[in-house]
Design an enzyme around this catalytic site. Structure first.
Site, PDB file in Angstrom:
ATOM      1  N   ASP A  92       4.516   3.770  -7.991  1.00 42.23           N
ATOM      2  CA  ASP A  92       3.742   3.840  -6.751  1.00 42.23           C
ATOM      3  C   ASP A  92       4.535   4.523  -5.634  1.00 42.23           C
ATOM      4  OD1 ASP A  92       1.952   2.314  -8.175  1.00 42.23           O
ATOM      5  OD2 ASP A  92       1.892   0.657  -6.754  1.00 42.23           O
ATOM      6  N   ASP A  93       3.793   5.013  -4.649  1.00 39.92           N
ATOM      7  CA  ASP A  93       4.317   5.418  -3.334  1.00 39.92           C
ATOM      8  C   ASP A  93       4.956   6.793  -3.293  1.00 39.92           C
ATOM      9  OD1 ASP A  93       3.440   2.936  -2.635  1.00 39.92           O
ATOM     10  OD2 ASP A  93       5.406   2.099  -2.155  1.00 39.92           O
ATOM     11  N   HIS A 147      -3.448   6.259  -4.437  1.00 37.24           N
ATOM     12  CA  HIS A 147      -2.855   5.060  -3.829  1.00 37.24           C
ATOM     13  C   HIS A 147      -3.165   5.019  -2.334  1.00 37.24           C
ATOM     14  CE1 HIS A 147      -0.455   1.538  -4.326  1.00 37.24           C
ATOM     15  NE2 HIS A 147       0.595   1.963  -3.656  1.00 37.24           N
ATOM     16  N   HIS A 171      -1.518   4.078   2.770  1.00 34.37           N
ATOM     17  CA  HIS A 171      -0.969   2.833   2.218  1.00 34.37           C
ATOM     18  C   HIS A 171      -1.199   1.610   3.112  1.00 34.37           C
ATOM     19  CE1 HIS A 171       1.830   0.048   0.193  1.00 34.37           C
ATOM     20  NE2 HIS A 171       1.871   0.911  -0.809  1.00 34.37           N
ATOM     21  N   HIS A 207       8.421   1.866  -8.448  1.00 32.69           N
ATOM     22  CA  HIS A 207       8.175   2.725  -7.290  1.00 32.69           C
ATOM     23  C   HIS A 207       9.092   3.948  -7.338  1.00 32.69           C
ATOM     24  CE1 HIS A 207       6.663  -1.207  -6.072  1.00 32.69           C
ATOM     25  NE2 HIS A 207       5.865  -0.570  -5.229  1.00 32.69           N
TER      26      HIS A 207
END
Length: 251
Positions: A52-53, A103, A107, A203
């Protein structure tokens, strides 16, 4: 105690339970109260690496190098505003055969947002990613795993599959790569006892800023892959679970 005071305390207790129940429904990965999410298949040997991210220089690129050496593909859930900053990294991910998911744009925690804001966050990020890679985005992971019924309604409208996880690496607070790897191995072993595949949450970036240090995650990934053959693990992307076990892969 006065009757009025007892009723007041009862009301407070009921309210606390309601709040607690809402948070469980909206945040706990195993909850399906608000809707169903893709988590994992039923083959205990199958492992999905999900990050993620990102995109996040230089660590997304370092992860791609590690994965390429082992001929493993992963799934990357990207933040729209970072995609705009690093489109070349996203194109390289796509060319490498990795699955790219949405995503959101910035965020946020979606759990307490209006449907209009939820749709904007998801739809805008999906459009940015699709414009960069020239292909359809099929998967969506809510930031922090936070969701409410509107999140699932919007995902359905946008033809996106919501995705959660069943192994947490805790890489955002781990003190070492060894700690991250141990967290992953414990989660995999737990799922194998339950006859489930494992969807690993890691991540490659950080939602607060570009350049978040993820060197520990890179090292932990390399170490996990190095020991995969002897452990009998097989790495897949979410596409394998979507097509092979569409009904059983949801909680």
């Amino acid at each position: 105690m006065m009757a009025g005071a007892g009723s007041w305390l009862t009301g407070i207790g009921a309210a606390a339970l309601a709040v607690g129940g809402y948070h469980y429904a909206g945040l706990w990965p195993a909850s399906r109260i608000f809707g169903r999410s893709l988590v994992a298949g039923n083959d205990p040997a199958e492992i999905a690496l999900t990050y993620d991210d990102g995109p996040n220089d230089p660590y997304t690129g370092q992860l791609m190098d590690v994965l390429a050496r082992q001929q493993v593909r992963a799934t990357f859930f990207l933040i729209g505003r970072y995609v705009r900053l690093k489109p070349h990294v996203v194109r390289t991910l796509h060319r490498g055969g990795h699955v790219i998911g949405c995503h959101t744009m910035t965020h946020p925690s979606l759990m307490y947002m209006t449907r209009a804001r939820i749709r904007a966050e998801i739809a805008d990020a999906t459009a940015v990613i699709e414009d960069v890679i020239g292909a359809r985005v099929r998967f969506f992971r809510p930031p922090f795993g936070a969701r409410n019924p509107a999140v699932f309604h919007v995902a359905t409208e946008l033809r996106l599959i919501p995705v959660l996880w069943n192994v947490t690496s805790w890489d955002w607070k781990a003190k070492s790569a060894a700690e991250i790897e141990a967290n992953l191995r414990r989660g995999i072993a737990r799922n194998q006892r339950r006859k489930r595949g494992s969807n690993l949450l890691l991540h490659d970036g950080g939602h607060l800023e570009m350049g978040t240090d993820r060197r520990r995650t890179v090292t932990a990934t390399a170490n996990l892959l190095a020991g995969a053959a002897s452990s009998g693990l097989r790495f897949v992307t979410l596409e394998a679970w979507r097509s092979a076990v569409p009904d059983k892969s949801v909680l």
